[in-house]
Design an enzyme around this catalytic site. Structure first.
Site, PDB file in Angstrom:
ATOM      1  N   LYS A  54       0.840  -1.192   0.000  1.00  0.00           N
ATOM      2  CA  LYS A  54       0.000   0.000   0.000  1.00  0.00           C
ATOM      3  C   LYS A  54       0.880   1.249   0.000  1.00  0.00           C
ATOM      4  O   LYS A  54       1.955   1.259   0.599  1.00  0.00           O
ATOM      5  CB  LYS A  54      -0.906   0.017   1.250  1.00  0.00           C
TER       6      LYS A  54
ATOM      7  N   ARG B 268     -10.494 -11.418  -0.135  1.00  0.00           N
ATOM      8  CA  ARG B 268     -11.335 -12.364  -0.872  1.00  0.00           C
ATOM      9  C   ARG B 268     -10.719 -13.765  -0.899  1.00  0.00           C
ATOM     10  O   ARG B 268     -11.438 -14.753  -1.021  1.00  0.00           O
ATOM     11  CB  ARG B 268     -11.604 -11.844  -2.285  1.00  0.00           C
TER      12      ARG B 268
END
Length: 510
Positions: A284, A358
């Site tokens: 990130k 996910r």
């Protein structure tokens, strides 16, 4: 937690630090809400005018303090805004009462006792006011030196409101007592979820989270199973293992099972539990890492909901799956381009290691499907795209069944949690086609939150009703506190999950 009592005492003679009353926003200025008649009478019926002179309008969340009238044993009156005045013969919206009670409880930090003279038309109103008080009085001070109490107060701040008496409540009425008991159970577990979200990641890795779940399960008679790295490897949980591969803290999959001898239906709740999300190799950028301890908020919500269901003795079987991992970059971390074989047997090409939630959810969803529950709901701080779509206070609901999606949305509204139904457009599925694996973990950029939902749908067992709650926006409040919502972890989705479980137990959820 703040102690709650029901009281039939009159406001003037009650010994307390403050009397809390409600003020509505009327067409011609503020109006005093029901429950505060004795207080208004002590001001000779001019309380609304006094409040207006002080600048109060009755707007939601507005708090105005003024000296109590002569003869009152409480020194202060706290007037809290309830928002728009309801139509004639209509009661106040439950969420307005909940938020008002929360705002007042926050404003009364440091007080030993407050009397809440808010509108209580029925037992349900007592429940929502109690819930608002307990949630609004929340504070997280575990890591502050100031948390060491000195003579009952914090050394560098104020202790939460110690006791709240709900005036107009009926202490001997079973419905009122049950409403308070429910509020206490749900709020206490929701606040525990907040604590977990607020705990720094150096103290809450997957193993530590699993230990918290084990302790709570033992306390409340919940069966618990924890799969460590060895068990996950033996079982073929490639998604969870792949996400946790770069961390020195190994992943875990925790199964919590609450069973009721009277249950006719079963629910499975699945929570994303990334105890810290650096993005992995797809690191990130600066400015996006600081709050990533909150990426386990979905697992915290599931954990809290299962424990609350057990405490309430709901007549439904509820299983919680906590998919716990830490997503870190290292020489052993999963790389973009790697292919993982999931617990379901499907292969996934990892195009972005920051789309890790996910992957852990996929394994947990398939594991939950093996028990063949009547429905599965997963909860996750999954996508920034959902925040762009719905903002920071509303979460999205996707499902493989429109009626179930609507029912979950209704449960959210009943609970006071802002949510919105979202579609799963079939045309977006093609974007996840992979030349190498069965599916890629990324698809089209536009509609990214919906793409994530479509990915998860691939790992739900055939014929099982499923809903996905993307709580990325409201799970962590980076702004100032409002209503009963604190800065930091919010406990979003706990109340929705509990309400779904209640409605399934009663047989009225779709």
């Amino acid at each position: 937690m703040t102690a709650l009592t029901l009281s039939t005492a009159a406001a003037p003679g009650l010994r307390a630090d403050a009397i809390v009353i409600g003020v509505a926003k009327g067409a011609n200025g503020p109006s005093v809400a029901p429950g505060a008649e004795a207080v208004d009478k002590a001001y000779d019926g001019r309380l609304a005018g006094v409040l207006e002179t002080l600048g109060a309008s009755g707007a939601e969340g507005e708090v105005t303090k003024l000296p109590a009238p002569s003869g009152f044993k409480a020194p202060v009156v706290v007037a809290v805004g309830l928002g728009a005045e309801p139509e004639k013969d209509a009661g106040f919206d439950p969420e307005a009462l909940r938020r008002a009670a929360g705002a007042a409880a926050r404003a009364l930090a440091g007080a030993k006792k407050a009397a809440f003279a808010l509108p209580l038309a029925e037992a349900a109103d007592a429940g929502v006011v109690a819930e608002g008080v307990l949630l609004g009085a929340y504070s997280f001070d575990a890591y502050k030196e100031s948390a060491k109490e000195t003579k009952g107060a914090k050394a560098n701040g104020k202790a939460p409101l110690a006791e709240a008496a709900l005036l107009g409540g009926k202490p001997r009425d079973k419905a009122y007592k049950a409403a308070l008991e429910r509020a206490a159970a749900v709020a206490e577990e929701l606040n525990r979820a907040r604590d977990l979200v607020n705990t720094p990641p150096n103290d809450l890795d997957p193993e530590a989270f699993a230990a918290v779940a084990q302790a709570a399960a033992k306390e409340h008679g919940i069966k618990v199973q924890v799969l460590d790295e060895k068990a996950l490897t033996k079982g073929g949980y490639g998604g969870i293992l792949g996400v946790g591969a770069g961390s020195a803290s190994g992943p875990r999959l925790v199964k919590l099972s609450y069973t009721s001898p009277k249950a006719k239906k079963s629910l499975a709740f699945v929570g994303k539990g990334i105890t810290y999300d650096s993005g992995g190799i797809s690191l990130k950028p600066a400015g996006h890492n600081e709050t990533m301890k909150c990426d386990m908020a979905g697992a915290a919500a599931v954990f809290a909901a299962v424990v609350a269901a057990a405490r309430l003795g709901l007549e439904v079987n509820v299983t919680g799956w906590l998919a716990l991992a830490e997503n870190m970059p290292s020489g052993s971390a999963t790389r973009p381009g790697d292919v993982l074989r999931m617990y379901s047997g499907k292969t996934v090409e990892v195009l972005n290691t920051d789309a890790e939630g996910r992957l852990v959810l996929a394994d947990a969803l398939w594991a939950a499907s093996q028990d063949k529950p009547d429905a599965i709901i997963d909860v996750a701080t999954l996508t920034g795209a959902m925040m762009l779509a719905l903002g920071s206070r509303t979460y999205g609901i996707m499902a493989n069944d429109d009626a179930f999606r609507s029912a979950v949305h209704e449960a959210a509204e009943e609970s006071g949690e802002p949510a919105w139904p979202m579609p799963l457009p079939e045309h977006l599925r093609k974007g996840m086609d992979s030349p190498t694996a069965d599916i890629a973990n990324m698809g089209e950029r536009m509609g990214g939150g919906l793409v994530a939902g479509l990915f998860l749908r691939e790992f739900v067992g055939e014929g099982i009703t499923w809903a996905h709650l993307d709580i990325a926006g409201p799970a962590f409040n980076e702004g100032g506190p409002f209503g009963y919502t604190p800065k930091g972890g919010t406990g979003t989705a706990v109340r929705t999950l509990v309400r779904v479980a209640e409605r399934v137990a009663l047989g009225d959820l779709g």
